[in-house]
Design a protein around this motif. Structure first.
Motif, PDB file in Angstrom:
ATOM      1  N   GLU A  52       0.828  -1.205   0.000  1.00 40.56           N
ATOM      2  CA  GLU A  52       0.000   0.000   0.000  1.00 40.56           C
ATOM      3  C   GLU A  52       0.869   1.263   0.000  1.00 40.56           C
ATOM      4  O   GLU A  52       0.611   2.207  -0.739  1.00 40.56           O
ATOM      5  CB  GLU A  52      -0.934  -0.001   1.204  1.00 40.56           C
ATOM      6  CG  GLU A  52      -1.903   1.161   1.213  1.00 40.56           C
ATOM      7  CD  GLU A  52      -2.897   1.097   2.353  1.00 40.56           C
ATOM      8  OE1 GLU A  52      -3.246   2.166   2.869  1.00 40.56           O
ATOM      9  OE2 GLU A  52      -3.314  -0.016   2.732  1.00 40.56           O
ATOM     10  N   LYS A  53       1.900   1.277   0.849  1.00 43.35           N
ATOM     11  CA  LYS A  53       2.806   2.426   0.903  1.00 43.35           C
ATOM     12  C   LYS A  53       3.531   2.612  -0.433  1.00 43.35           C
ATOM     13  O   LYS A  53       3.674   3.725  -0.938  1.00 43.35           O
ATOM     14  CB  LYS A  53       3.853   2.238   1.990  1.00 43.35           C
ATOM     15  CG  LYS A  53       3.599   2.898   3.293  1.00 43.35           C
ATOM     16  CD  LYS A  53       3.279   4.338   3.105  1.00 43.35           C
ATOM     17  CE  LYS A  53       3.133   4.999   4.419  1.00 43.35           C
ATOM     18  NZ  LYS A  53       2.307   6.157   4.414  1.00 43.35           N
TER      19      LYS A  53
ATOM     20  N   TYR B 106       2.547   1.674  -3.338  1.00 42.01           N
ATOM     21  CA  TYR B 106       1.559   2.137  -4.307  1.00 42.01           C
ATOM     22  C   TYR B 106       1.326   3.646  -4.169  1.00 42.01           C
ATOM     23  O   TYR B 106       1.232   4.354  -5.170  1.00 42.01           O
ATOM     24  CB  TYR B 106       0.252   1.361  -4.125  1.00 42.01           C
ATOM     25  CG  TYR B 106      -0.832   1.795  -5.070  1.00 42.01           C
ATOM     26  CD1 TYR B 106      -0.822   1.398  -6.403  1.00 42.01           C
ATOM     27  CD2 TYR B 106      -1.871   2.603  -4.632  1.00 42.01           C
ATOM     28  CE1 TYR B 106      -1.810   1.804  -7.278  1.00 42.01           C
ATOM     29  CE2 TYR B 106      -2.871   3.014  -5.503  1.00 42.01           C
ATOM     30  CZ  TYR B 106      -2.839   2.608  -6.820  1.00 42.01           C
ATOM     31  OH  TYR B 106      -3.817   3.020  -7.678  1.00 42.01           O
ATOM     32  N   GLU B 107       1.263   4.129  -2.935  1.00 42.90           N
ATOM     33  CA  GLU B 107       1.084   5.570  -2.711  1.00 42.90           C
ATOM     34  C   GLU B 107       2.242   6.365  -3.326  1.00 42.90           C
ATOM     35  O   GLU B 107       2.028   7.384  -3.986  1.00 42.90           O
ATOM     36  CB  GLU B 107       0.983   5.879  -1.217  1.00 42.90           C
ATOM     37  CG  GLU B 107      -0.303   5.432  -0.574  1.00 42.90           C
ATOM     38  CD  GLU B 107      -0.317   5.645   0.929  1.00 42.90           C
ATOM     39  OE1 GLU B 107       0.552   6.380   1.456  1.00 42.90           O
ATOM     40  OE2 GLU B 107      -1.187   5.057   1.598  1.00 42.90           O
TER      41      GLU B 107
END
Length: 91
Positions: free
Chosen positions: A53-54, A56-57
């Protein structure tokens, strides 16, 4: 835009450097992708999802920055901006 150096300006004289730097970012992204997959073997599912998730951010941030630069490079660098700089951001 660079994680260590921050943002900077570039001129037509920097065209080759800008292009090689942007190409290097692509290679760096590919290497990171494989490193993340390798980490899957060491992490719990939750830990892995947090990392993904990180990552991807950050990836989306750099995509947004690149798109913005692609659309605005002439606005901030003038109409005579070198074609290879424009092309680099489109790639």
């Amino acid at each position: 835009m660079d994680n260590k150096l921050g943002s900077g300006i570039f001129t037509n004289e920097n065209a080759l450097e800008v292009n090689s730097y942007l190409i290097g970012k692509r290679t760096f992204l590919e290497q990171n992708t494989f490193k993340i997959v390798e980490k899957l073997k060491e992490l719990t599912e939750f830990e892995f999802l947090v990392i993904i998730e990180k990552y991807y951010e950050y990836l989306m941030l750099f995509i947004d920055l690149t798109q913005w630069l692609s659309q605005n490079v002439k606005k901030y660098n003038g109409e005579d901006v070198h074609i290879s700089i424009i092309g680099a951001f489109h790639v």
